[in-house]
Write a protein that holds these residues in place. Structure first.
Motif, mmCIF file in Angstrom:
data_model
loop_
_atom_site.group_PDB
_atom_site.id
_atom_site.type_symbol
_atom_site.label_atom_id
_atom_site.label_comp_id
_atom_site.label_asym_id
_atom_site.label_seq_id
_atom_site.Cartn_x
_atom_site.Cartn_y
_atom_site.Cartn_z
ATOM 1 N N PRO A 1 0.826 -1.210 0.000
ATOM 2 C CA PRO A 1 0.000 0.000 0.000
ATOM 3 C C PRO A 1 0.864 1.265 0.000
ATOM 4 C CG PRO A 1 0.073 -0.936 2.190
ATOM 5 C CD PRO A 1 0.821 -1.891 1.318
ATOM 6 N N ILE A 2 0.260 2.359 -0.481
ATOM 7 C CA ILE A 2 0.899 3.671 -0.464
ATOM 8 C C ILE A 2 -0.190 4.706 -0.239
ATOM 9 C CG2 ILE A 2 0.790 3.800 -2.992
ATOM 10 C CD1 ILE A 2 3.286 5.593 -2.888
ATOM 11 N N ASP A 3 0.052 5.686 0.632
ATOM 12 C CA ASP A 3 -0.905 6.739 0.938
ATOM 13 C C ASP A 3 -0.450 8.045 0.289
ATOM 14 O OD1 ASP A 3 -2.462 5.073 2.516
ATOM 15 O OD2 ASP A 3 -1.265 5.483 4.306
ATOM 16 N N PHE A 4 -1.415 8.793 -0.254
ATOM 17 C CA PHE A 4 -1.130 10.081 -0.861
ATOM 18 C C PHE A 4 -1.708 11.164 0.044
ATOM 19 C CE2 PHE A 4 -0.963 6.914 -4.137
ATOM 20 C CZ PHE A 4 0.191 7.269 -4.841
ATOM 21 N N ILE A 5 -0.865 12.091 0.461
ATOM 22 C CA ILE A 5 -1.174 13.028 1.540
ATOM 23 C C ILE A 5 -2.002 14.189 1.012
ATOM 24 C CG2 ILE A 5 -0.174 14.595 3.243
ATOM 25 C CD1 ILE A 5 2.293 12.740 3.274
ATOM 26 N N LEU A 6 -3.096 14.491 1.720
ATOM 27 C CA LEU A 6 -3.904 15.660 1.423
ATOM 28 C C LEU A 6 -3.298 16.846 2.166
ATOM 29 C CD1 LEU A 6 -6.509 16.839 0.149
ATOM 30 C CD2 LEU A 6 -7.691 16.225 2.270
ATOM 31 N N ASP A 7 -2.530 17.703 1.426
ATOM 32 C CA ASP A 7 -1.795 18.777 2.096
ATOM 33 C C ASP A 7 -2.509 20.117 2.037
ATOM 34 O OD1 ASP A 7 -1.440 19.489 -0.549
ATOM 35 O OD2 ASP A 7 0.660 18.843 -0.635
ATOM 36 N N GLY A 8 -3.607 20.211 1.263
ATOM 37 C CA GLY A 8 -4.351 21.465 1.190
ATOM 38 C C GLY A 8 -3.626 22.572 0.453
ATOM 39 N N VAL A 9 -2.532 22.252 -0.233
ATOM 40 C CA VAL A 9 -1.746 23.243 -0.956
ATOM 41 C C VAL A 9 -1.996 23.082 -2.451
ATOM 42 C CG1 VAL A 9 0.572 24.098 -1.448
ATOM 43 C CG2 VAL A 9 0.002 23.226 0.841
ATOM 44 N N SER A 10 -2.282 24.185 -3.116
ATOM 45 C CA SER A 10 -2.482 24.143 -4.560
ATOM 46 C C SER A 10 -1.120 24.198 -5.231
ATOM 47 C CB SER A 10 -3.347 25.326 -5.011
ATOM 48 O OG SER A 10 -3.522 25.304 -6.411
ATOM 49 N N GLU A 11 -0.701 23.053 -5.751
ATOM 50 C CA GLU A 11 0.657 22.949 -6.279
ATOM 51 C C GLU A 11 0.706 22.307 -7.653
ATOM 52 O OE1 GLU A 11 2.699 20.497 -3.476
ATOM 53 O OE2 GLU A 11 1.012 19.121 -3.279
ATOM 54 N N ARG B 1 -6.413 17.919 -4.411
ATOM 55 C CA ARG B 1 -7.805 17.700 -4.022
ATOM 56 C C ARG B 1 -8.081 18.482 -2.757
ATOM 57 N NH1 ARG B 1 -11.972 14.302 -5.131
ATOM 58 N NH2 ARG B 1 -13.428 13.776 -3.440
ATOM 59 N N ASP B 2 -9.140 19.263 -2.777
ATOM 60 C CA ASP B 2 -9.515 20.043 -1.601
ATOM 61 C C ASP B 2 -10.069 19.121 -0.515
ATOM 62 O OD1 ASP B 2 -8.826 22.380 -2.892
ATOM 63 O OD2 ASP B 2 -10.844 22.678 -3.700
ATOM 64 N N SER B 3 -9.944 19.598 0.707
ATOM 65 C CA SER B 3 -10.571 18.871 1.812
ATOM 66 C C SER B 3 -12.076 18.810 1.587
ATOM 67 C CB SER B 3 -10.261 19.556 3.148
ATOM 68 O OG SER B 3 -8.874 19.556 3.408
ATOM 69 N N LEU B 4 -12.661 17.698 1.939
ATOM 70 C CA LEU B 4 -14.102 17.513 1.768
ATOM 71 C C LEU B 4 -14.870 18.467 2.662
ATOM 72 C CD1 LEU B 4 -16.555 15.931 0.676
ATOM 73 C CD2 LEU B 4 -16.246 14.339 2.597
ATOM 74 N N GLN B 5 -15.820 19.163 2.061
ATOM 75 C CA GLN B 5 -16.739 20.020 2.802
ATOM 76 C C GLN B 5 -18.159 19.570 2.469
ATOM 77 O OE1 GLN B 5 -15.980 24.162 2.005
ATOM 78 N NE2 GLN B 5 -13.754 23.913 2.151
ATOM 79 N N ALA B 6 -18.958 19.377 3.495
ATOM 80 C CA ALA B 6 -20.344 18.950 3.293
ATOM 81 C C ALA B 6 -21.173 19.414 4.471
ATOM 82 C CB ALA B 6 -20.423 17.429 3.139
ATOM 83 N N ASN C 1 -18.622 20.460 -1.658
ATOM 84 C CA ASN C 1 -17.737 21.014 -2.684
ATOM 85 C C ASN C 1 -17.397 19.970 -3.742
ATOM 86 O OD1 ASN C 1 -16.305 19.619 -0.692
ATOM 87 N ND2 ASN C 1 -14.399 20.721 -1.095
ATOM 88 N N TYR C 2 -17.890 18.720 -3.560
ATOM 89 C CA TYR C 2 -17.756 17.689 -4.583
ATOM 90 C C TYR C 2 -19.146 17.183 -4.946
ATOM 91 C CZ TYR C 2 -12.763 17.641 -3.597
ATOM 92 O OH TYR C 2 -11.451 18.009 -3.447
#
Length: 752
Positions: free
Chosen positions: A353-363, A396-401, A423-424
């Motif tokens: 397995p490998i995890d991809f980090i949600l950093d909240g930075v637009s890069e 990917r932006d953090s989930l907002q609901a 937002n999705y």
């Protein structure tokens, strides 16, 4: 995302540069790239796999007609592969919104294709060919043929394609002794417009369906389409091209497609990536969200799946190396702890397995280039197997609901729709506290209630929100006895248990409408009258509105009174007779006679079908209900016996006798009836005629009872008598013997 395997004697280091180039896209499910890969890369990196060696790659045709496609839709099962087209490859992208997708590429044809469509010729050909060395005794790959000539030009134009293979053991009719392995399954017939179709809709008699089980209709550009991924009007199902070969020998294959007759209406052939195979040692796949892909979103998880191929020795460990490059940084863009890179003996698959980090930075898009290498032996040579590909990591932006409704009040049992905005818009899963998994839910509340929803995106991010639904209530009624019986003059009550948001008002209604001054939960009816029979209900009103109770039914009954009395019966034995009674209200009945209660006699009538003499006596009926009873007058049922009638034997008569009086019936005074008997009891033989006749004697007693007796009378026929002439005799002659009468035996009488 499928991985493509390179076999070579030295380790090949391959560098991927991710560049945004011209890519056609349809709703994010089917894309075609015509500029990022050379024909050699398409063959060696995308098409061949396993212990397969490909070389001498050549391409003839427009470079706009060849490309690499990726697919996440359902039109075809291939997730990626190579496309060859008679027009622009990017025009394959759907939806099918054009009737005649066409591009003139100003290219020549192909001799082998010409031979298939002879006497026509081809143009705008796209030809990809290469040498390969199979490592087993067979080679195969999967493909789909698609065309905009479907369906209206079936049996007219005929765009054509072929997979022409040549080499050891192959003797065919095409260039270099090649054979065409793009054939209808189980036949030697080449796959083309005219050999796989659903007929021409303009004339299905002259051009009927052919091999329709291999065909998929996709509309005509103006009719409803089957899928949104492909532009072409029709295409085949996924087919397999295969051939038996000699392992470790060099073969040549030419993949060619071209327009026939004209350059109008494009066609294409799609080859599945990694399907050109002939034995394999090891493979690697990257998956996210349960599917192969080369794209992943921040916040998602993925898996590298390493697998043994058919040529791998399962009894020993299979070791390999995995290295990363690209601009993605471990611990910043992804989380990865390198494990031991070995598939243990006895195992076929290893998942890391490998995890991809949600950093909240637009890069922008990060790239993670991975390179897997292992040294092992294929059937044909000892090689280093290298698998390299790139994962593109998207922001990917953090989930907002959140629930769109604020805390609110409702009136039970009304309901309110709760829905969620985010937002999705896609790939979200919902879990409401009600148990619903829809994006919206109707709810009601009998008391103040908190409703929760948990929203999860495709990468497992979860957001929870809640709303309070406060509860008012309409006036609600409950009763345990909604139907009652009462007698005239009785008293009874109707009671409802009343709940609801206060203050509330109540009002009773009955058969005559609103009942004045009756505004409580209980209605008392004293000295009840017949007019009060009917339906009653209670109406309540408060801040929520007006509500009505269920209907209570009151049945008011009076003491029955006899309205029709039975009457005396004078009958003869065997007659049908009856007694009838009626009352003014519904009631039950019971008949009585001298012996008391008559069992089973519980109707408003007492019927004697064939009255017997012992039925004679006094009768009466009691009519009763829950409120009382009434008794009829006593009536007499008189049963008279039948008279005893006899009939003496009758004397025979002749047919020519005069009418005679019939007699012999006892008691005297009855009536005789029969053939030939008149109203005065005289029989006329001439009317009755010859034969035996039945005579009935009917006698009516003074009581009116009647009986009969019967006898037969015989009427004899009259004989036919003849007499011959006699001779004259003298007065003084002696006595003579008389004769001449027939029949003989009669009596002669002489009149003087």
């Amino acid at each position: 995302m499928r991985n493509f395997w390179f076999l070579k004697k030295l380790i090949i280091v391959k560098i991927f540069f991710f560049v945004f180039l011209y890519v056609a896209e349809a709703q994010g499910v089917f894309t075609v790239d015509t500029v990022s890969y050379t024909p050699q890369q398409l063959v060696q990196e995308k098409l061949v796999t396993g212990c397969m060696q490909a070389s001498n790659v050549q391409y003839n045709g427009s470079f706009q007609s060849i490309g690499y496609f990726e697919n996440t839709g359902s039109a075809i099962s291939f997730s990626n592969g190579i496309i060859l087209s008679t027009g622009r490859a990017i025009d394959a992208v759907g939806p099918n919104n054009e009737m005649n997708i066409s591009s003139a590429m100003s290219q020549g044809g192909d001799a082998d294709l010409d031979s298939i469509v002879f006497p026509n010729t081809t143009e705008d050909a796209a030809i990809l060919e290469f040498d390969f060395v199979p490592s087993s005794d067979s080679v195969w790959f999967r493909y789909v043929f698609a065309s905009d000539e479907y369906p209206e030009y079936v049996c007219d134009y005929n765009d054509v394609f072929g997979f022409f293979m040549s080499g050891p053991g192959i003797t065919g009719d095409y260039e270099n002794g090649a054979i065409n392995i793009a054939r209808i399954p189980g036949t030697q017939t080449p796959v083309s417009i005219n050999t796989v179709n659903n007929g021409n809709p303009a004339d299905t008699i002259a051009c009927p369906p052919v091999n329709v089980q291999y065909y998929v209709d996709n509309g005509m550009g103006i009719t409803p389409l089957v899928n949104t991924e492909l532009q072409y009007d029709g295409y085949t199902i996924e087919l397999v091209a295969s051939l038996s070969v000699q392992a470790c020998q060099t073969y040549h294959i030419k993949l060619a497609i071209g327009d026939a007759v004209s350059d109008a209406y494009d066609s294409a052939v799609l080859l599945e990536a990694g399907s050109f195979s002939s034995g394999s040692l090891m493979g690697m796949d990257f998956q996210t969200l349960g599917q192969s892909s080369d794209q992943v979103n921040e916040g998602c998880e993925g898996d590298f799946i390493f697998s043994r191929g058919a040529s791998s020795d399962l009894s020993s460990d299979l070791q390999f190396d995995l290295t990363f490059s690209g601009n993605a940084v471990n611990g910043v863009d992804y989380s990865w702890t390198p494990p031991a890179f070995v598939i243990p003996a006895g195992d076929s698959v290893l998942n890391i397995p490998i995890d991809f980090i949600l950093d909240g930075v637009s890069e922008g898009v990060d790239t993670l280039v991975y390179l897997m290498e292992t040294n092992d032996v294929c059937d044909c040579s000892s090689v280093t197997i290298t698998i390299q590909d790139t994962i593109f990591i998207f922001d990917r932006d953090s989930l907002q609901a959140q629930i769109n409704q604020i805390d609110t009040l409702i009136c039970y049992p009304d309901s309110i729709l709760l829905d969620v905005s985010s937002n999705y818009s896609e790939g979200l899963q919902y879990n409401w506290s009600t148990g619903s998994t829809d994006s919206s839910v109707w709810v009601t509340a009998l008391q103040d209630t908190v409703f929760y929803v948990s929203v999860q995106d495709i990468c497992g991010q979860t957001v929870t929100d809640s709303v309070v639904v406060g509860a008012n209530s309409y006036v609600v009624f409950n009763s345990v006895d909604l139907e009652q019986d009462a007698c005239f003059g009785d008293s009874l009550g109707i009671l409802f248990e009343v709940t609801g948001t206060e203050p509330y008002t109540l009002q009773w209604f009955g058969p005559g409408g609103l009942i004045a001054s009756e505004e409580n939960d209980t209605l008392i009816l004293n000295n009840i009258q017949l007019s009060q029979d009917g339906n009653y209900w209670l109406q309540g009103s408060n801040m929520c509105g007006i509500s009505n109770s269920d209907t209570a039914i009151i049945h008011v009954t009076d003491v029955p009174q006899i309205s029709i009395q039975p009457v005396d019966v004078n009958a003869c034995v065997g007659d049908s007779a009856g007694l009838i009674v009626a009352t003014d209200v519904y009631t039950g009945y019971q008949w009585y006679n001298n012996d008391g209660l008559i069992l089973g006699a519980t109707n408003d009538s007492l019927i004697f079908d064939s009255i017997a003499f012992n039925a004679m006596g006094d009768y009466y009926c009691i009519a009763s209900n829950a409120c009382g009873a009434d008794t009829t007058d006593t009536v007499i049922v008189m049963v008279n016996p039948l008279p005893v009638v006899m009939f003496l034997d009758l004397t025979d008569h002749c047919e020519n006798d005069t009418a005679f009086e019939v007699y012999g019936g006892v008691p005297a005074g009855g009536i005789y009836t029969g053939l030939g008997i008149d109203g005065n009891n005289f029989m006329h033989p001439d009317i009755a005629g010859y034969g035996e006749h039945l005579v009935t004697y009917t006698y009516a007693a003074p009581t009116g009872c009647v009986d009969t007796a019967m006898q037969y009378i015989t009427i004899d026929s009259v004989p036919e008598v003849q007499f011959a002439d006699l001779p004259d005799i003298c007065l003084n002659a002696d006595a003579i013997y008389l004769y001449g009468g027939t029949p003989a035996g009669g009596l002669y009488v002489v009149d003087y």
